[in-house]
Design an enzyme around this catalytic site. Sequence first.
Site, PDB file in Angstrom:
ATOM      1  N   GLU A  30       0.439  -1.363   0.115  1.00 34.81           N
ATOM      2  CA  GLU A  30      -0.090  -0.185   0.029  1.00 34.81           C
ATOM      3  C   GLU A  30       0.463   1.045   0.058  1.00 34.81           C
ATOM      4  O   GLU A  30       1.571   1.255   0.853  1.00 34.81           O
ATOM      5  CB  GLU A  30      -0.624  -0.317   1.223  1.00 34.81           C
ATOM      6  N   THR A  32       2.667   2.002  -2.174  1.00 31.57           N
ATOM      7  CA  THR A  32       4.431   1.827  -2.931  1.00 31.57           C
ATOM      8  C   THR A  32       4.108   2.127  -4.139  1.00 31.57           C
ATOM      9  O   THR A  32       5.381   2.040  -4.655  1.00 31.57           O
ATOM     10  CB  THR A  32       4.666  -0.017  -2.385  1.00 31.57           C
ATOM     11  N   SER A 121     -11.760   0.618  -5.572  1.00 30.25           N
ATOM     12  CA  SER A 121     -11.121   1.080  -6.995  1.00 30.25           C
ATOM     13  C   SER A 121     -12.375   1.191  -7.950  1.00 30.25           C
ATOM     14  O   SER A 121     -12.101   0.395  -9.302  1.00 30.25           O
ATOM     15  CB  SER A 121      -9.940   0.743  -7.018  1.00 30.25           C
ATOM     16  N   SER A 123     -13.534   3.733  -9.192  1.00 31.98           N
ATOM     17  CA  SER A 123     -13.244   4.803 -10.900  1.00 31.98           C
ATOM     18  C   SER A 123     -12.018   4.033 -11.725  1.00 31.98           C
ATOM     19  O   SER A 123     -12.169   4.381 -12.784  1.00 31.98           O
ATOM     20  CB  SER A 123     -11.812   5.337  -9.500  1.00 31.98           C
ATOM     21  N   ASP A 167      -3.877   0.344  -9.632  1.00 32.18           N
ATOM     22  CA  ASP A 167      -5.639  -0.265  -9.227  1.00 32.18           C
ATOM     23  C   ASP A 167      -5.992  -0.294 -10.777  1.00 32.18           C
ATOM     24  O   ASP A 167      -6.708  -1.157 -10.978  1.00 32.18           O
ATOM     25  CB  ASP A 167      -6.818   0.789  -8.735  1.00 32.18           C
ATOM     26  N   TYR A 217      -4.107  11.997   0.433  1.00 30.55           N
ATOM     27  CA  TYR A 217      -3.287  11.321  -0.908  1.00 30.55           C
ATOM     28  C   TYR A 217      -2.338  12.272  -1.514  1.00 30.55           C
ATOM     29  O   TYR A 217      -1.182  11.526  -1.136  1.00 30.55           O
ATOM     30  CB  TYR A 217      -4.217  10.588  -1.405  1.00 30.55           C
TER      31      TYR A 217
HETATM   32  C1  GLA Z   1      -5.095   4.627  -5.144  1.00 27.14           C
HETATM   33  C2  GLA Z   1      -4.833   4.430  -5.673  1.00 27.14           C
HETATM   34  C3  GLA Z   1      -3.863   3.274  -6.029  1.00 27.14           C
HETATM   35  C4  GLA Z   1      -2.937   3.695  -4.557  1.00 27.14           C
HETATM   36  C5  GLA Z   1      -3.695   2.913  -3.094  1.00 27.14           C
HETATM   37  C6  GLA Z   1      -2.620   2.919  -2.053  1.00 27.14           C
HETATM   38  O1  GLA Z   1      -5.740   3.031  -4.818  1.00 27.14           O
HETATM   39  O2  GLA Z   1      -5.024   4.884  -6.938  1.00 27.14           O
HETATM   40  O3  GLA Z   1      -2.818   3.613  -7.598  1.00 27.14           O
HETATM   41  O4  GLA Z   1      -1.677   4.973  -4.598  1.00 27.14           O
HETATM   42  O5  GLA Z   1      -4.709   4.222  -2.981  1.00 27.14           O
HETATM   43  O6  GLA Z   1      -1.829   1.834  -2.859  1.00 27.14           O
END
Ligand code: GLA
Length: 376
Positions: A30, A32, A121, A123, A167, A217
């Site tokens: 996560e 990363t 995810s 999106s 994602d 974020y």
């Molecule tokens: C979201 C982002 C991903 C990733 C995660 C954290 O899901 O869309 O790209 O950075 O957070 O691991």
Amino acid sequence: MSITDRFATLYGRSPDTAWRAPGRVNLIGEHTDYNDGLVLPFATGMGVTVAAARRDDGVLELASRQAGAGVVSARTADLAPGSVTGWAAYPAGVAWALREHGVGGASVLVDADLPQGAGLSSSAALECATALALCELHGVTIDRRDLAGICQAAENRFVGVPCGIMDQSASLLCTAGHALLLDCRTGGSEHVPLPLGGLAALVVDTRAPHALTGADYGDRRAECERAAALLGVPALRDVDDLDGALRALPDAMLRRRVRHVVTENGRVERAVELLRATARPGKELGAVLTGSHTSLRDDYEVSWPQADVAVTAALQAGAHGGRMVGGGFGGSVLLLADTGRTAEVITAVTKSFAERGWQAPHVHTAVPSAGASRLL
Ligand code: GLA
């Protein structure tokens, strides 16, 4: 009513194609991906379906069952960041990013069984299903790895969310029964068998919705970039000597961020090792997951109260381990428990929420599923 019938009611014609793209649960790795690191997500059974028909007049029409009535309409030639907002910015951004590849207009209807804001995810699933449908309609062939990058670019530059590549890659590249080990620097990937066997992967939607558009974020990304610059490395992936890096950084907050990213990459490697070597990795894999959660909570500071309580309650009820998944600040938790224990674990988590007066969590069992596919 089927999506084909709804499409016909809305647009007065049948769709030419329909694609479904899944959401993902990240087993581990996560925060990363944007540090050029390693991730290990798997696709869920839930996802987003996009039915679409080609238009040759350059108009893009977008409608969603979940967003309610109303068709958002734009000329593809006029698409520019900021020109479409809300949910429709995701598919419009994909059309915008695919314009230079020869993709033109379409009528689109979206239907999803993946909850929004649950950190699974939705999106990316919407972007990927849209991209596959539009490419097919306009006879454009793009390798899925490249398509993941195009969808990410749409989200970064059109929608304005600075997400990484995990994602979209999971949604497009995963295979059933496997997790996807993705090296976010090289783009290299491997399918790692994920035989859950006697284990259940419980996904707890904590009902604390998250939105990556929030500043947090982006703040984490910026902090990582700052730390990498101070350490003189291209990305935190390149930190080989963690102790040395921690000594070199003047700021305690940056030290915590770096420690999370470096140890998290190590945990991905450990998880892969366990999955490859152990027939029943429950206990050890669970401990690696819980280690990730602790690091995300204390060092990366992206967890939220419901996630912490869910993990603690689940461990007390005999789960092997658990962690928050996705960007954080809300969303879902993944718990690993023996199948014979899931009832106790769910009861314990639900009770711990009720005691605090929180909304009851939604829990489902995730099954590592296939990536995006054509439905019609
Ligand atoms: C979201 C982002 C991903 C990733 C995660 C954290 O899901 O869309 O790209 O950075 O957070 O691991």
